[in-house]
Design an enzyme around this catalytic site. Structure first.
Site, PDB file in Angstrom:
ATOM      1  N   GLU A 177      83.089  51.461 128.072  1.00 53.96           N
ATOM      2  CA  GLU A 177      81.754  51.591 128.993  1.00 53.96           C
ATOM      3  C   GLU A 177      80.933  50.370 128.628  1.00 53.96           C
ATOM      4  O   GLU A 177      81.171  49.623 127.936  1.00 53.96           O
ATOM      5  CB  GLU A 177      81.137  52.967 128.373  1.00 53.96           C
ATOM      6  CG  GLU A 177      80.938  53.151 126.921  1.00 53.96           C
ATOM      7  CD  GLU A 177      80.145  52.052 126.224  1.00 53.96           C
ATOM      8  OE1 GLU A 177      79.154  51.497 126.719  1.00 53.96           O
ATOM      9  OE2 GLU A 177      80.501  51.330 125.112  1.00 53.96           O
ATOM     10  N   GLY A 318      80.779  48.000 122.316  1.00 50.68           N
ATOM     11  CA  GLY A 318      81.046  48.789 123.210  1.00 50.68           C
ATOM     12  C   GLY A 318      82.247  47.970 124.176  1.00 50.68           C
ATOM     13  O   GLY A 318      83.223  47.327 123.642  1.00 50.68           O
ATOM     14  N   GLU A 319      82.328  48.515 125.576  1.00 56.53           N
ATOM     15  CA  GLU A 319      83.316  47.830 126.405  1.00 56.53           C
ATOM     16  C   GLU A 319      84.542  48.411 126.084  1.00 56.53           C
ATOM     17  O   GLU A 319      85.493  47.911 126.960  1.00 56.53           O
ATOM     18  CB  GLU A 319      83.294  46.082 126.555  1.00 56.53           C
ATOM     19  CG  GLU A 319      82.140  45.483 126.426  1.00 56.53           C
ATOM     20  CD  GLU A 319      82.180  44.005 126.457  1.00 56.53           C
ATOM     21  OE1 GLU A 319      83.443  43.589 126.201  1.00 56.53           O
ATOM     22  OE2 GLU A 319      81.101  43.437 126.595  1.00 56.53           O
ATOM     23  N   GLY A 320      84.908  48.901 125.115  1.00 48.78           N
ATOM     24  CA  GLY A 320      86.142  49.434 124.972  1.00 48.78           C
ATOM     25  C   GLY A 320      86.835  48.335 124.003  1.00 48.78           C
ATOM     26  O   GLY A 320      88.127  48.375 123.603  1.00 48.78           O
TER      27      GLY A 320
END
Lengths: 353, 353
Positions: A177, A318-320
């Protein structure tokens, strides 16, 4: 729940319970007869068993893993709850698509297909082959003043997530995300879903100082007070959530229905999984929690959900990125189950005791 | 030290101190200007910095990583200190070379060159392109009755390790080992090197029950009493060590001299690194500790050495399996440092605070 209109989607929330004692016993037998001391691969063995149960077979495969980054903006960000300006959401989406973000590098390293979904970024993004536009609106409203979205918008986002998942190949979903302000939305969801005080849910996000954290907590307290009567999962998501979180809820429910393995990243993706699990608890049977974030509420939330993460590396990006870092462990579990020799096949003596 | 003959090898124990404040500051600047919140990649950032210091440059590379499994038998195994018979050492070497062991699967997964070194397996192994025979003798003597080896044999093993390393390409060494009884040798080394009581060093190894553990502790106590006056690192290694551990000491010292990154696996490989570090403390600057083993003494030894491992997955297999599982994290650190965009290059706004 009375939300003024008929549900316009048909999300089936009845998920199969994938527990299967007979299959688990067969897989455990295979694991125990691999050429290693009993239990010597520790949590990797549990991971192999989990994967077998998710796929309902003794020899699970991992095909075409999809790392999907759900992106959106948050009205509450205008209240100064993040160390970064809102424009960074769109800028980072461009960076991810251009290959320069952490998650871009890690997806390349591991051969993960990387897709970004615009669930509600404030600005319009340039088209890109790896960008799916599923924008419900230009960012949520400010949850400290009004519901973050309408119930209809929330359901639209969930629908988008499910539809996007159906179009993606493979049997593994890695959640990512991007959204400035989204640790605030996730902390609000955590506080309401778990009943824990907001101070135990909210943290410094991308790097607030003490004054910034105090400001964030004040805004979050006001938001919770404004929506004090909201108790049902979808109502909570509507009032306090984010568009990327709602879209992820749909993606998680659909991935769970299809019995894909779901690799959960950090605090925000845990929020989406927690909402999905509140709707259909069997979601958690399909989930592997990649890591425990340095965001202070995450460890507590994982504990609340009864989950033990694979990694503990003080990540809070985050971001994966954490899901991508943990991916090779899931792959290892699958390969070890598929390829390791047994004591019989290798001609190795068993224990002398 | 008087060991009755001139040293016949020329191991140079003067290692460069690779600390470099100016380089560290330049690398930290690069890391801090990558498109992510400050510090958000947690321990992966520290790993990137470590790798840069090992290679003495801002853009470290990882070329031709070598996973080397050092194998040998242990006289002390005849005392019933392991759950497995001694023949398993040779059987597992064959299994590793045939591709069926855990480490074989993981090396394939990650493209690691896998070599087995016969440092002193009791039986003679069939030739194999990935097997290096550097056998000092057919297993050590029983350390509970006499020194495990002679000083000359110990130095031969160290020499072998250094020579083997010099012939292997690449700039990263992943340590692995195989040897029934070698948690006993490692526990003895730990007890003598750290001064901790043997109960805090020895554990269940490949899976001893309570009676087996009590028997093992009794044998280890007797061994320590027999060699009570031995205090110097090489004397300790000679009296209490194993041939695979001694060969690994040579390999570690040579790898450190060449400034290769050394990925340490579990309890046994930590023993080798601890002996090497007792001879040349700068060894630890080149080491990354892959994981904390479930073998009970390992966490305590890592703490004693001031090292924090990357993974904590209840592994207790050895073979280099934990090092192989952690390898992609080291690769990620290198790739993120090399390939992530900066705020400037990606046009992403910096913090608003």
């Amino acid at each position: 729940m009375n939300h003024g209109h008929e549900p316009h989607h048909t999300m089936n929330l009845n998920l199969t319970d994938i527990r299967d004692d007979a299959l688990a016993a067969r897989v455990q037998y295979l694991i125990d007869h691999k050429t290693k001391p009993l239990g010597a691969l520790g949590r990797i063995e549990a991971l192999a068993l989990r994967l077998a149960l998710i796929q309902g077979c003794e020899t699970p495969r991992l095909d075409a893993p999809q790392l999907v980054v759900f992106a959106a903006d948050h009205g509450i960000a205008a209240r100064g709850v993040s160390a970064y300006p809102q424009d960074v959401t769109a800028q980072m989406v461009s960076n991810i698509l251009a290959g320069g973000a952490a998650v871009s590098v890690l997806a390349r390293q591991h051969g993960l297909a990387l897709t970004v979904v615009d669930c509600g970024v404030r600005s319009n993004l340039a088209p890109h082959p790896s960008l799916i536009v599923a924008k419900v609106m230009q960012g949520t409203a400010d949850a400290s003043e009004q519901p973050a979205m309408t119930r209809r918008q929330c359901e639209d986002a969930i629908d988008h997530g499910a539809r996007i998942l159906r179009q993606l190949p493979g049997n593994a979903l890695l959640l990512g995300e991007m959204g400035i302000g989204n640790t605030s939305a996730a902390a609000l969801l955590m506080a309401r879903l778990t009943g824990l005080p907001i101070e135990q849910c909210a943290g410094r996000g991308t790097g607030l100082d003490d004054a910034g954290l105090a400001r964030k907590l004040e805004v979050l307290r006001r938001s919770l007070a404004l929506h004090a009567t909201v108790r049902e999962p979808l109502d909570i998501l509507t009032a306090l959530g984010g568009l990327e979180i709602a879209t992820m809820v749909g993606a998680v429910l659909e991935a769970a229905r299809e019995r894909r393995a779901i690799l959960v990243d950090g605090f925000i993706t845990t929020a989406a999984v927690a909402v999905a699990a509140a709707l259909a608890p069997e979601v958690l049977q399909r989930c592997v929690f990649a890591h425990c974030s340095a965001e202070s509420g995450h460890a507590r939330w994982l504990h609340y959900l009864g989950q033990e993460p694979l990694l503990n590396l003080d990540l809070r990006l985050g971001e994966g990125s954490g899901a991508a870092l943990a991916w090779p462990l899931l792959r290892s579990a699958q390969l070890l189950l598929a390829e390791m020799a047994s004591f019989d096949s290798a001609g190795v003596s068993e224990r002398s005791e």
